[in-house]
Write a protein that holds these residues in place. Structure first.
Motif, PDB file in Angstrom:
ATOM      1  N   ARG A  56       0.839  -1.212   0.000  1.00 39.91           N
ATOM      2  CA  ARG A  56       0.000   0.000   0.000  1.00 39.91           C
ATOM      3  C   ARG A  56       0.866   1.250   0.000  1.00 39.91           C
ATOM      4  O   ARG A  56       0.615   2.194  -0.742  1.00 39.91           O
ATOM      5  CB  ARG A  56      -0.928   0.028   1.222  1.00 39.91           C
ATOM      6  CG  ARG A  56      -2.210  -0.727   1.036  1.00 39.91           C
ATOM      7  CD  ARG A  56      -3.148  -0.532   2.221  1.00 39.91           C
ATOM      8  NE  ARG A  56      -3.651   0.819   2.357  1.00 39.91           N
ATOM      9  CZ  ARG A  56      -4.661   1.339   1.667  1.00 39.91           C
ATOM     10  NH1 ARG A  56      -5.277   0.629   0.760  1.00 39.91           N
ATOM     11  NH2 ARG A  56      -5.064   2.570   1.889  1.00 39.91           N
ATOM     12  N   PHE A  57       1.877   1.245   0.854  1.00 44.12           N
ATOM     13  CA  PHE A  57       2.753   2.402   0.971  1.00 44.12           C
ATOM     14  C   PHE A  57       3.463   2.661  -0.354  1.00 44.12           C
ATOM     15  O   PHE A  57       3.459   3.780  -0.865  1.00 44.12           O
ATOM     16  CB  PHE A  57       3.772   2.182   2.096  1.00 44.12           C
ATOM     17  CG  PHE A  57       4.511   3.418   2.493  1.00 44.12           C
ATOM     18  CD1 PHE A  57       4.139   4.131   3.619  1.00 44.12           C
ATOM     19  CD2 PHE A  57       5.588   3.881   1.747  1.00 44.12           C
ATOM     20  CE1 PHE A  57       4.826   5.286   3.988  1.00 44.12           C
ATOM     21  CE2 PHE A  57       6.272   5.030   2.110  1.00 44.12           C
ATOM     22  CZ  PHE A  57       5.891   5.734   3.230  1.00 44.12           C
ATOM     23  N   PRO A  67       3.402  12.254  -1.389  1.00 41.14           N
ATOM     24  CA  PRO A  67       4.667  12.460  -0.690  1.00 41.14           C
ATOM     25  C   PRO A  67       4.850  11.420   0.422  1.00 41.14           C
ATOM     26  O   PRO A  67       3.892  11.055   1.110  1.00 41.14           O
ATOM     27  CB  PRO A  67       4.533  13.865  -0.086  1.00 41.14           C
ATOM     28  CG  PRO A  67       3.417  14.509  -0.840  1.00 41.14           C
ATOM     29  CD  PRO A  67       2.504  13.407  -1.283  1.00 41.14           C
ATOM     30  N   VAL A  68       6.071  10.959   0.603  1.00 41.90           N
ATOM     31  CA  VAL A  68       6.380   9.947   1.622  1.00 41.90           C
ATOM     32  C   VAL A  68       5.919  10.405   2.998  1.00 41.90           C
ATOM     33  O   VAL A  68       5.382   9.616   3.771  1.00 41.90           O
ATOM     34  CB  VAL A  68       7.903   9.635   1.621  1.00 41.90           C
ATOM     35  CG1 VAL A  68       8.312   8.853   2.841  1.00 41.90           C
ATOM     36  CG2 VAL A  68       8.276   8.881   0.351  1.00 41.90           C
ATOM     37  N   ASP A  69       6.097  11.691   3.299  1.00 45.22           N
ATOM     38  CA  ASP A  69       5.732  12.176   4.634  1.00 45.22           C
ATOM     39  C   ASP A  69       4.246  12.522   4.780  1.00 45.22           C
ATOM     40  O   ASP A  69       3.830  13.066   5.793  1.00 45.22           O
ATOM     41  CB  ASP A  69       6.609  13.355   5.043  1.00 45.22           C
ATOM     42  CG  ASP A  69       6.395  14.588   4.175  1.00 45.22           C
ATOM     43  OD1 ASP A  69       5.642  14.515   3.186  1.00 45.22           O
ATOM     44  OD2 ASP A  69       7.003  15.628   4.494  1.00 45.22           O
ATOM     45  N   SER A  70       3.436  12.179   3.777  1.00 48.43           N
ATOM     46  CA  SER A  70       1.996  12.442   3.876  1.00 48.43           C
ATOM     47  C   SER A  70       1.213  11.215   4.343  1.00 48.43           C
ATOM     48  O   SER A  70       0.009  11.297   4.546  1.00 48.43           O
ATOM     49  CB  SER A  70       1.441  12.904   2.524  1.00 48.43           C
ATOM     50  OG  SER A  70       1.382  11.828   1.605  1.00 48.43           O
ATOM     51  N   ASP A  99      15.339   7.278  -4.595  1.00 47.27           N
ATOM     52  CA  ASP A  99      15.062   8.637  -4.134  1.00 47.27           C
ATOM     53  C   ASP A  99      13.993   8.628  -3.044  1.00 47.27           C
ATOM     54  O   ASP A  99      14.133   9.295  -2.020  1.00 47.27           O
ATOM     55  CB  ASP A  99      14.631   9.523  -5.304  1.00 47.27           C
ATOM     56  CG  ASP A  99      13.404   8.983  -6.037  1.00 47.27           C
ATOM     57  OD1 ASP A  99      13.280   7.747  -6.203  1.00 47.27           O
ATOM     58  OD2 ASP A  99      12.565   9.808  -6.464  1.00 47.27           O
ATOM     59  N   LEU A 100      12.945   7.840  -3.251  1.00 44.11           N
ATOM     60  CA  LEU A 100      11.887   7.738  -2.249  1.00 44.11           C
ATOM     61  C   LEU A 100      12.360   6.961  -1.022  1.00 44.11           C
ATOM     62  O   LEU A 100      11.984   7.289   0.103  1.00 44.11           O
ATOM     63  CB  LEU A 100      10.644   7.077  -2.851  1.00 44.11           C
ATOM     64  CG  LEU A 100       9.947   7.861  -3.957  1.00 44.11           C
ATOM     65  CD1 LEU A 100       8.825   7.040  -4.577  1.00 44.11           C
ATOM     66  CD2 LEU A 100       9.423   9.193  -3.430  1.00 44.11           C
ATOM     67  N   GLY A 106      12.096  10.379   7.212  1.00 44.26           N
ATOM     68  CA  GLY A 106      11.130  11.386   7.630  1.00 44.26           C
ATOM     69  C   GLY A 106       9.694  10.896   7.578  1.00 44.26           C
ATOM     70  O   GLY A 106       8.769  11.652   7.860  1.00 44.26           O
ATOM     71  N   ALA A 107       9.491   9.630   7.223  1.00 46.92           N
ATOM     72  CA  ALA A 107       8.130   9.085   7.091  1.00 46.92           C
ATOM     73  C   ALA A 107       7.484   8.892   8.459  1.00 46.92           C
ATOM     74  O   ALA A 107       8.161   8.683   9.461  1.00 46.92           O
ATOM     75  CB  ALA A 107       8.172   7.759   6.343  1.00 46.92           C
ATOM     76  N   TRP A 108       6.169   8.940   8.465  1.00 46.66           N
ATOM     77  CA  TRP A 108       5.392   8.751   9.687  1.00 46.66           C
ATOM     78  C   TRP A 108       5.081   7.262   9.860  1.00 46.66           C
ATOM     79  O   TRP A 108       3.945   6.827   9.678  1.00 46.66           O
ATOM     80  CB  TRP A 108       4.112   9.580   9.629  1.00 46.66           C
ATOM     81  CG  TRP A 108       4.358  11.048   9.695  1.00 46.66           C
ATOM     82  CD1 TRP A 108       4.711  11.866   8.669  1.00 46.66           C
ATOM     83  CD2 TRP A 108       4.299  11.867  10.856  1.00 46.66           C
ATOM     84  NE1 TRP A 108       4.868  13.147   9.128  1.00 46.66           N
ATOM     85  CE2 TRP A 108       4.621  13.185  10.464  1.00 46.66           C
ATOM     86  CE3 TRP A 108       4.001  11.616  12.188  1.00 46.66           C
ATOM     87  CZ2 TRP A 108       4.642  14.244  11.361  1.00 46.66           C
ATOM     88  CZ3 TRP A 108       4.029  12.681  13.083  1.00 46.66           C
ATOM     89  CH2 TRP A 108       4.354  13.974  12.669  1.00 46.66           C
TER      90      TRP A 108
END
Length: 171
Positions: A56-57, A67-70, A99-100, A106-108
């Motif tokens: 899913r991610f 965005p990864v941090d969203s 890159d990701l 910084g990911a939640w």
């Protein structure tokens, strides 16, 4: 109030669960992977929850461009959060998206405690919290709880009111 996330049944409740593969999702896992919006994935150990969350991610950031941090991913243990982050990183590298993968720090992805800690650290002043706060461990919390209870009892009984004394004795 918003709608609740879709629930996906636990592995033990799914027909054909014994044929599950970590490589190819079963129909219930596929449904959880492809569901839009909020999804709550709950199942026993070894049922493929991590694989579903990783997929899913990755689809969200690679195919949908989020965005990864969203994205917010909450697990129950620090170990599970670390494992999830590691598997997502590997999956992103496999898809050629280093890159990701680099943005994952910084990911939640954390426990509920880790999420709350990070949120409060980033917004301490607005939340009215000392920016230098620290999270107590279990032992510190127990000691502090006992001290707070003792202080509250002393204050409650300070005026020797017979009704209060009776209440404390009955407690």
């Amino acid at each position: 109030m918003g709608t609740l996330p879709e629930l996906v049944p636990a592995r033990a409740a799914m027909p054909g669960a014994e044929k599950m593969s970590a490589r190819k999702p079963n129909p219930e896992q596929q449904r959880a992977i492809e569901a839009s919006g909020l999804v709550f994935v709950s199942a026993g150990a070894g049922t493929g929850k991590t694989m579903v969350l990783v997929e899913r991610f990755c689809r969200s950031v690679v195919e949908r461009g989020l965005p990864v941090d969203s994205l917010l991913v909450i697990t129950f243990t620090d170990r599970a959060a670390g494992e999830l982050r590691s598997r997502i990183r590997a999956a992103l590298h496999e898809r050629g998206r280093s890159d990701l993968a680099r943005e994952l720090d910084g990911a939640w992805i954390s426990t509920i405690h880790g999420f709350c800690n990070r949120l409060l650290r980033q917004n301490a002043v607005a939340a009215g919290v000392d920016p230098h706060f620290r999270v107590l461990d279990a032992e510190q919390s127990l000691v502090l709880g006992h001290e707070a209870f003792s202080a509250a009892m002393e204050e409650f009984c300070a005026d020797a009111d017979p009704e209060r004394t009776k209440l404390v004795v009955s407690y």
